[in-house]
Design a protein around this motif. Structure first.
Motif, PDB file in Angstrom:
ATOM      1  N   GLU A  78       0.822  -1.210   0.000  1.00 24.31           N
ATOM      2  CA  GLU A  78       0.000   0.000   0.000  1.00 24.31           C
ATOM      3  C   GLU A  78       0.858   1.262   0.000  1.00 24.31           C
ATOM      4  N   ARG A  79       1.861   1.333   0.873  1.00 29.38           N
ATOM      5  CA  ARG A  79       2.744   2.510   0.901  1.00 29.38           C
ATOM      6  C   ARG A  79       3.563   2.614  -0.392  1.00 29.38           C
ATOM      7  N   TRP A  80       3.930   1.464  -0.936  1.00 28.73           N
ATOM      8  CA  TRP A  80       4.660   1.428  -2.199  1.00 28.73           C
ATOM      9  C   TRP A  80       3.839   2.128  -3.292  1.00 28.73           C
ATOM     10  N   LEU A  81       2.557   1.768  -3.402  1.00 32.50           N
ATOM     11  CA  LEU A  81       1.692   2.398  -4.401  1.00 32.50           C
ATOM     12  C   LEU A  81       1.470   3.878  -4.082  1.00 32.50           C
ATOM     13  N   ARG A  82       1.318   4.214  -2.822  1.00 31.90           N
ATOM     14  CA  ARG A  82       1.167   5.619  -2.413  1.00 31.90           C
ATOM     15  C   ARG A  82       2.343   6.438  -2.915  1.00 31.90           C
ATOM     16  N   ASN A  83       3.548   5.943  -2.679  1.00 38.02           N
ATOM     17  CA  ASN A  83       4.756   6.664  -3.086  1.00 38.02           C
ATOM     18  C   ASN A  83       4.847   6.812  -4.597  1.00 38.02           C
TER      19      ASN A  83
END
Length: 357
Positions: free
Chosen positions: A310-315
């Motif tokens: 999720e954080r990967w996609l956010r970034n």
């Protein structure tokens, strides 16, 4: 260890042996210091915490001054062996070229290979075992970014380098592109001498920071640091900082890239730090198309794995929002407009708005 055994150990010779063994195990520098830090170290840490510069890293406040008191981690601790290991992947696409390519994904150079925690811990354990055998006993522990210990302060006190204005450890011989690890022990090893700082009047690291996170020499406001925002922060990245992040999707190296001392940086010979999966030269759109299974498979054994999908996609959504409005960029964002994650959807919506969508 009994008193008689203590008396039989040649500690200067053991210290010399530790330095020789560390080189055999792939470390690029080692120094020894006492397991105590001056009161000023605790005062600086407390002032930093009081200013809220640690952001959502609650563990920093929770452990408090234990970070500057190694003996609270290892009862009876007398000395700390500080070690460093170079990580710069010499074969990677030039960092400056990736940063200058707005459709490329920039990942901090330390994260292009395998997780350094495992690599360093294994080598530190091997070194600790050699010391244990030589001294007949050892009361101590190994650390590599794995416990509340002020590793830069201890490394500085031991002369492994000096703290740069960006707060990282610097050396005249090889710059700052290395990992740190420690062995905290109850052996009374002879101490090395602290080295003076060599930053002089230079402020390049302060001036180049995209988000102005280095608020003063030797003071970092983590809440503005791109490494914190893309790695440690769990929720939404503050909207006002997103345009400043550019294409940096995991960490940031800007303050190190401009440091004059890093012209002496040495490429790592450690195979585990070599580039994996072409992460040194890949587009934001390509990475944004990865499924969760793709992420878990390709990032297994990588430090990036711990931030989660999720954080990967956010970034990546932020990076795409800062990229040119090309068909590939717009298509990548549109494909995740209705993503299952509210966090991802919010960042995608922001990115699309940046492109007038």
């Amino acid at each position: 260890m009994t008193e008689s055994k203590l008396q039989n150990v040649d500690y200067p010779e053991l210290a010399a042996q530790i330095k020789a063994w560390s080189q055999e195990l792939g470390f690029d520098g080692v120094r020894i210091t006492r397991a105590t830090l001056p009161a000023e170290a605790g005062e600086r840490l407390q002032a930093w915490l009081d200013a809220g510069y640690h952001g959502e890293m609650d563990y920093m406040a929770r452990h408090g001054l234990m970070r500057v008191r190694p003996a609270e981690l290892v009862p009876g601790a007398l000395t700390v062996v500080s070690l460093r290991m170079n990580y710069w992947p010499g074969e990677a696409r030039a960092a400056e070229a990736v940063l200058a390519d707005p459709e490329a994904a920039y990942l901090s150079r330390y994260a292009l290979g395998r997780d350094y925690h495992k690599v360093l811990r294994n080598r530190l354990q091997q070194l600790s075992e050699r010391v244990r055998t030589a001294a007949s006993a050892l009361g101590g522990r190994v650390f590599t970014d794995s416990a509340p210990i002020a590793e830069v302060a201890l490394a500085t006190q031991g002369g492994l380098g000096w703290r740069g204005k960006h707060t990282l450890l610097l050396t005249r011989e090889q710059g700052s592109l290395f990992f740190l690890g420690e062995i905290v022990t109850d052996l009374p090893l002879p101490e090395d001498i602290e080295e003076p700082a060599h930053c002089g009047s230079c402020t390049r690291c302060i001036d180049v920071c995209p988000t102005q996170a280095i608020v003063a020499p030797y003071q970092l406001d983590a809440r503005r640091c791109i490494s914190y925002l893309t790695i440690e922060l769990a929720g939404a990245i503050p909207a006002e900082l997103r345009p400043l992040i550019g294409n940096r999707v995991y960490g940031c190296d800007d303050c190190q890239l401009v440091c004059p001392w890093n012209r002496f940086a040495v490429a790592s010979g450690e195979a585990d730090f070599a580039v994996r999966h072409g992460l040194d030269d890949v587009s934001l759109s390509t990475l944004f198309a990865w499924s969760e299974d793709d992420f878990k498979t390709r990032m297994a054994g990588s430090p990036i794995y711990r931030i989660g999908y999720e954080r990967w996609l956010r970034n990546l959504a932020v990076g795409l929002g800062n990229a040119p409005s090309t068909p590939a960029v717009l298509a990548a964002l549109a494909a995740r407009r209705e993503d299952a994650s509210a966090l991802v959807r919010e960042h995608v919506a922001w990115a699309l708005a940046r492109h007038g969508e």
